[in-house]
Write a protein that holds these residues in place. Sequence first.
Motif, mmCIF file in Angstrom:
data_model
loop_
_atom_site.group_PDB
_atom_site.id
_atom_site.type_symbol
_atom_site.label_atom_id
_atom_site.label_comp_id
_atom_site.label_asym_id
_atom_site.label_seq_id
_atom_site.Cartn_x
_atom_site.Cartn_y
_atom_site.Cartn_z
ATOM 1 N N THR A 170 0.857 -1.180 0.000
ATOM 2 C CA THR A 170 0.000 0.000 0.000
ATOM 3 C C THR A 170 0.894 1.230 0.000
ATOM 4 O O THR A 170 1.784 1.365 0.851
ATOM 5 N N ILE A 171 0.669 2.119 -0.959
ATOM 6 C CA ILE A 171 1.471 3.336 -1.086
ATOM 7 C C ILE A 171 0.666 4.493 -0.510
ATOM 8 O O ILE A 171 -0.454 4.780 -0.969
ATOM 9 N N VAL A 172 1.242 5.128 0.502
ATOM 10 C CA VAL A 172 0.567 6.248 1.151
ATOM 11 C C VAL A 172 1.313 7.525 0.785
ATOM 12 O O VAL A 172 2.490 7.687 1.130
ATOM 13 N N THR A 173 0.634 8.428 0.067
ATOM 14 C CA THR A 173 1.233 9.710 -0.299
ATOM 15 C C THR A 173 0.668 10.781 0.623
ATOM 16 O O THR A 173 -0.557 10.959 0.701
ATOM 17 N N VAL A 211 -3.201 10.186 0.389
ATOM 18 C CA VAL A 211 -3.769 9.502 -0.772
ATOM 19 C C VAL A 211 -3.187 8.102 -0.827
ATOM 20 O O VAL A 211 -1.971 7.920 -0.702
ATOM 21 N N ILE A 212 -4.043 7.096 -0.997
ATOM 22 C CA ILE A 212 -3.597 5.701 -0.964
ATOM 23 C C ILE A 212 -3.688 5.086 -2.359
ATOM 24 O O ILE A 212 -4.699 5.233 -3.060
ATOM 25 N N HIS A 213 -2.606 4.387 -2.755
ATOM 26 C CA HIS A 213 -2.560 3.639 -4.015
ATOM 27 C C HIS A 213 -2.029 2.242 -3.717
ATOM 28 O O HIS A 213 -1.481 1.975 -2.645
ATOM 29 N N GLN A 214 -2.180 1.375 -4.665
ATOM 30 C CA GLN A 214 -1.612 0.026 -4.568
ATOM 31 C C GLN A 214 -0.411 -0.073 -5.503
ATOM 32 O O GLN A 214 -0.356 0.596 -6.542
ATOM 33 N N GLY A 215 0.550 -0.897 -5.102
ATOM 34 C CA GLY A 215 1.750 -1.040 -5.917
ATOM 35 C C GLY A 215 2.498 -2.329 -5.612
ATOM 36 O O GLY A 215 2.023 -3.178 -4.852
ATOM 37 N N THR A 216 3.675 -2.458 -6.225
ATOM 38 C CA THR A 216 4.536 -3.634 -6.041
ATOM 39 C C THR A 216 5.932 -3.174 -5.673
ATOM 40 O O THR A 216 6.483 -2.262 -6.319
ATOM 41 N N ASN A 251 3.819 1.999 -8.924
ATOM 42 C CA ASN A 251 2.444 2.417 -8.669
ATOM 43 C C ASN A 251 1.539 1.806 -9.740
ATOM 44 O O ASN A 251 1.703 2.066 -10.927
ATOM 45 N N HIS A 252 0.569 0.960 -9.314
ATOM 46 C CA HIS A 252 -0.312 0.294 -10.279
ATOM 47 C C HIS A 252 -1.222 1.286 -10.999
ATOM 48 O O HIS A 252 -1.598 1.073 -12.160
ATOM 49 N N GLY A 253 -1.579 2.380 -10.307
ATOM 50 C CA GLY A 253 -2.492 3.341 -10.927
ATOM 51 C C GLY A 253 -1.843 4.124 -12.042
ATOM 52 O O GLY A 253 -2.410 4.278 -13.141
ATOM 53 N N SER A 254 -0.623 4.613 -11.820
ATOM 54 C CA SER A 254 0.057 5.445 -12.824
ATOM 55 C C SER A 254 1.064 4.648 -13.648
ATOM 56 O O SER A 254 1.585 5.149 -14.642
ATOM 57 N N ASN A 255 1.350 3.412 -13.201
ATOM 58 C CA ASN A 255 2.347 2.550 -13.865
ATOM 59 C C ASN A 255 3.750 3.163 -13.818
ATOM 60 O O ASN A 255 4.606 2.844 -14.634
ATOM 61 N N ARG A 256 3.955 4.082 -12.847
ATOM 62 C CA ARG A 256 5.261 4.731 -12.690
ATOM 63 C C ARG A 256 6.035 4.085 -11.544
ATOM 64 O O ARG A 256 5.449 3.563 -10.580
ATOM 65 N N ARG A 298 3.625 -1.595 3.720
ATOM 66 C CA ARG A 298 3.192 -0.185 3.675
ATOM 67 C C ARG A 298 4.387 0.715 3.374
ATOM 68 O O ARG A 298 5.394 0.681 4.084
ATOM 69 N N VAL A 299 4.243 1.528 2.338
ATOM 70 C CA VAL A 299 5.297 2.439 1.912
ATOM 71 C C VAL A 299 4.750 3.861 1.947
ATOM 72 O O VAL A 299 3.633 4.120 1.480
ATOM 73 N N GLU A 300 5.549 4.772 2.474
ATOM 74 C CA GLU A 300 5.120 6.161 2.585
ATOM 75 C C GLU A 300 5.911 7.032 1.607
ATOM 76 O O GLU A 300 7.130 6.955 1.518
ATOM 77 N N ILE A 301 5.178 7.859 0.870
ATOM 78 C CA ILE A 301 5.784 8.844 -0.030
ATOM 79 C C ILE A 301 5.599 10.203 0.619
ATOM 80 O O ILE A 301 4.460 10.634 0.848
ATOM 81 N N LEU A 302 6.700 10.857 0.939
ATOM 82 C CA LEU A 302 6.616 12.162 1.602
ATOM 83 C C LEU A 302 6.518 13.270 0.561
ATOM 84 O O LEU A 302 7.307 13.312 -0.378
#
Length: 237
Positions: A187-190, A197-202, A217-222, A233-237
């Motif tokens: 889970t990516i927490v920005t 904002v929460i996204h899913q990723g690998t 990021n699965h949503g943006s494919n970036r 759980r990963v946090e993006i500051l």
Amino acid sequence: MMNATNFLLIFSYFMIINPAYAVKTIDHRALQANVEQFVLAKVMAQVNKNQDIDVNVSVRKIDPRLNLRQCDVPLAFELKGQTIKRNNSVKVSCTSAISPWSIYTMSTISEEMNVITAGTELPRHHIITAKDLISLKQDVHRLRGGYTTQKLDLIGQQLIRPIRAGTVIYQNQLQLPVIIKKGDKVTIVTTRGALSVIHQGTALQNASKGERVQVKNHGSNRTIQGFALSVGRVEIL
């Protein structure tokens, strides 16, 4: 007429039967005790007063063949080097103008304190808990750097090699456990101020808590970079 030989014989005999005229020498045991007190004072000046530590000083026996004349001024003691080590050379000097002398002797120090050790045999990759640890008295001069006196310094860390029971645990034997592994779904927490904002990723690499980690990021494919916050759980500051 008395010749020189007879005079020396009579003078030597006079010195033997008249101890008041004999040269007084220093008691070696008393001198060793003085050296011990000098070194002990140096050690205690460097000890943290809040630490529970037992300090012992032993001084090498002074050569009994040395007849050291009693000094008419206080003896001077000097420690070789600026820091206290396990073995220390001490210079003892009589600075008398009449009959000066100096000798060197060795002192050995032990400083025993409670150090955190393994209470049982611990396997490689084991994550340390409070029940794994015990405190044992150790001479810290015999230990290398990286030991600790606090259990909290070790709890939650992972062993990189097995440890035998009763063995001191050093920091270089530990690592933070991996909480995110390459390929994990995360889970990516920005965070932007009070907004999250929460996204899913690998996860694209392994990471321990607080380490930087690259994720897709699965949503943006970036591919973006964040910090491992907790398991999955990963946090993006």
